[in-house]
Design an enzyme around this catalytic site. Structure first.
Site, PDB file in Angstrom:
ATOM      1  N   PHE A 125       0.707  -1.167   0.148  1.00  0.00           N
ATOM      2  CA  PHE A 125       0.137  -0.075  -0.007  1.00  0.00           C
ATOM      3  C   PHE A 125       1.100   1.128  -0.014  1.00  0.00           C
ATOM      4  CE2 PHE A 125      -2.272   3.611   2.028  1.00  0.00           C
ATOM      5  CZ  PHE A 125      -3.338   3.536   1.109  1.00  0.00           C
ATOM      6  N   ASP A 210       9.322   2.419   1.494  1.00  0.00           N
ATOM      7  CA  ASP A 210       8.298   3.274   1.808  1.00  0.00           C
ATOM      8  C   ASP A 210       8.124   2.937   3.239  1.00  0.00           C
ATOM      9  OD1 ASP A 210       5.803   4.241   2.654  1.00  0.00           O
ATOM     10  OD2 ASP A 210       4.478   3.446   1.226  1.00  0.00           O
ATOM     11  N   LYS A 239       3.505   9.770   8.050  1.00  0.00           N
ATOM     12  CA  LYS A 239       2.691   9.520   9.142  1.00  0.00           C
ATOM     13  C   LYS A 239       3.013  10.137  10.492  1.00  0.00           C
ATOM     14  CE  LYS A 239      -0.619   5.965   7.701  1.00  0.00           C
ATOM     15  NZ  LYS A 239      -0.261   5.477   6.282  1.00  0.00           N
TER      16      LYS A 239
HETATM   17  C1  LIG Z   1      -0.803   5.548   4.992  1.00  0.00           C
HETATM   18  C2  LIG Z   1       0.333   5.202   4.039  1.00  0.00           C
HETATM   19  C3  LIG Z   1       0.701   5.819   2.750  1.00  0.00           C
HETATM   20  C4  LIG Z   1      -0.166   6.846   2.276  1.00  0.00           C
HETATM   21  O1  LIG Z   1      -0.138   8.085   3.210  1.00  0.00           O
HETATM   22  P1  LIG Z   1      -1.268   8.948   3.148  1.00  0.00           P
HETATM   23  O2  LIG Z   1      -0.735  10.339   4.097  1.00  0.00           O
HETATM   24  O3  LIG Z   1      -2.549   8.555   3.470  1.00  0.00           O
HETATM   25  O4  LIG Z   1      -1.382   9.662   1.755  1.00  0.00           O
HETATM   26  C5  LIG Z   1       1.785   5.491   1.990  1.00  0.00           C
HETATM   27  N1  LIG Z   1       2.673   4.297   2.488  1.00  0.00           N
HETATM   28  C6  LIG Z   1       2.372   3.581   3.364  1.00  0.00           C
HETATM   29  C7  LIG Z   1       2.971   2.296   3.681  1.00  0.00           C
HETATM   30  C8  LIG Z   1       1.378   3.826   4.307  1.00  0.00           C
HETATM   31  O5  LIG Z   1       1.032   3.166   5.597  1.00  0.00           O
END
Ligand SMILES: *Cc1c(COP(=O)(O)O)cnc(C)c1O
Length: 383
Positions: A125, A210, A239
């Protein structure tokens, strides 16, 4: 009226402190979600609140036509934490991915081999904007919005041989989560990231990690890649970075930082208030030893969960944990836990995700655990 984008829980929170939240009826909750791994330093941390208030009363916005002291200092702090990586600041996790994807394409072209393909993992994700959604490996989230951006290839997560099969001269980057968060806290085999690192080194592709969910202490290390002894060319953060204010950061090694003026930009990215909040957040993580705290508290909670739920699988690292049941009970547990004063989240019908603020005390952890145990027992005995 709001657009119908969220299935909201029937609670309205009005305040928080540390790992506790209070709703509009005055009821108190233990927070095992932290606003989806955002509130690592806890709710309304006094140092973050003070930094935001002071910066807001001093300078809120000037655009990225100008440097600001908070943004420069934040880039300096992140460079110190990452062995000298350069930062591009944006406003969310998805935007940090977008920046990384553009950087990878430009880097692939700059190498003279016209590498444009991005290899990602099934189940991964990376966000909801078109580039990030195209990188995401979850067809159910993608199908309504096709056609997606071209040039993305998905391989099974954790399978180094499958990754090797798609690596060639046309690959600009491999984009992976070091632990898949939204997929339910999935940890790859211990040599997987090292294999990805090696394959990228052999082909010239960038390794983009990520760390939007896993970064900044959550897993008991500043960055989850430290557990595997590899380091990325590009890293995405968001985050937890500004203690709850919107911010994202795409970091890269100086060598991979191929953007030139005009290539990429965002009006609000790394604004003075968000940057001041991030500086205060990093300061709190260091001053309160929250990286070590995540490790110790996470190990303790994982052991308690394993003992209490012998039929469920417990997995995770630090304070990013999942509890996987054999039956579809997770949504029921989340609902009843909320009624009993515990905030939780299900990443699937069988999986609970547990990611409290890293400042959670042992007492709060025990209290939340007792609620979880009681509620889960009740759900398992009636379904
Ligand atoms: C939450 C998340 C995103 C997206 O972040 P947003 O601030 O909601 O756009 C991308 N990668 C990972 C691994 C995430 O947990």
């Amino acid at each position: 009226m709001l657009m119908n984008t969220y299935a909201r829980m029937p609670v309205r929170f009005v305040s928080g402190r540390g790992a506790r939240l209070t709703d509009d009826a005055g009821r108190s909750y233990i927070d095992f979600l932290a606003g989806i791994a955002v509130a690592s330093v806890g709710h309304a941390h006094p140092l973050v609140a003070a930094a935001v208030a002071e910066q807001a009363a001093t300078l809120i916005h000037v655009s990225n036509f100008f440097s600001t002291i908070p943004q420069e200092r934040l880039a300096g702090e992140l460079a110190e934490l990452t062995g000298g990586m350069y930062s591009f600041f944006c406003n969310s996790g998805a935007e940090s991915i977008e920046a990384a994807l553009k950087l990878a394409r430009k880097h692939g072209r700059a190498q003279g081999r016209d590498a444009t393909r991005i290899v990602c993992a099934e189940g991964g994700f990376h966000g909801r904007t078109f580039g990030a959604l195209s990188a995401t490996g979850q067809p159910s989230k993608q199908a309504p919005f096709e056609p997606l951006v071209g040039g993305f290839v998905h391989v099974p997560y954790g399978d180094a041989a499958a990754l090797e099969d798609v690596m060639d001269d046309g690959v600009a980057a491999v984009l992976l989560e070091p632990i898949q968060g939204e997929a339910g806290v999935v940890i790859p085999p211990s040599d997987y990231l090292a294999s990805a690192r090696k394959l990228c080194d052999e082909t010239g592709a960038l390794l983009i990690l990520d760390e939007v969910q896993t970064g900044l202490g959550r897993t008991g290390a500043w960055f989850a890649w430290e557990h595997d002894g590899v380091s990325p060319d590009v890293m995405c953060l968001a985050k937890a970075l500004a203690g709850g204010l919107p911010i994202g950061a795409c970091l890269s090694t100086p060598k991979a930082a191929v953007f030139a003026p005009g290539d990429h930009a965002t009006t609000f990215g790394g604004g003075p208030v968000q940057s001041a909040a991030a500086l205060a957040t990093l300061e709190v993580i260091k001053a309160e030893g929250l990286v070590g705290r995540a490790h110790v508290a996470g190990a303790r909670l994982a052991a308690m969960l394993s003992a209490a739920f012998p039929d469920a699988a417990v997995r995770g690292r630090g304070l990013l944990l999942a509890l996987e049941f054999e039956r579809d009970v997770a949504h029921d547990i989340v609902e009843r836990a909320l009624g009993a004063g515990l905030v939780l989240n299900a990443t699937s019908p069988t999986t609970l995700r547990i990611c409290p603020p890293l400042v959670i005390t042992d007492e709060e952890l025990d209290h939340g655990f007792e609620i979880l145990k009681e509620v889960t027992g009740a759900v398992l005995s009636t379904t």
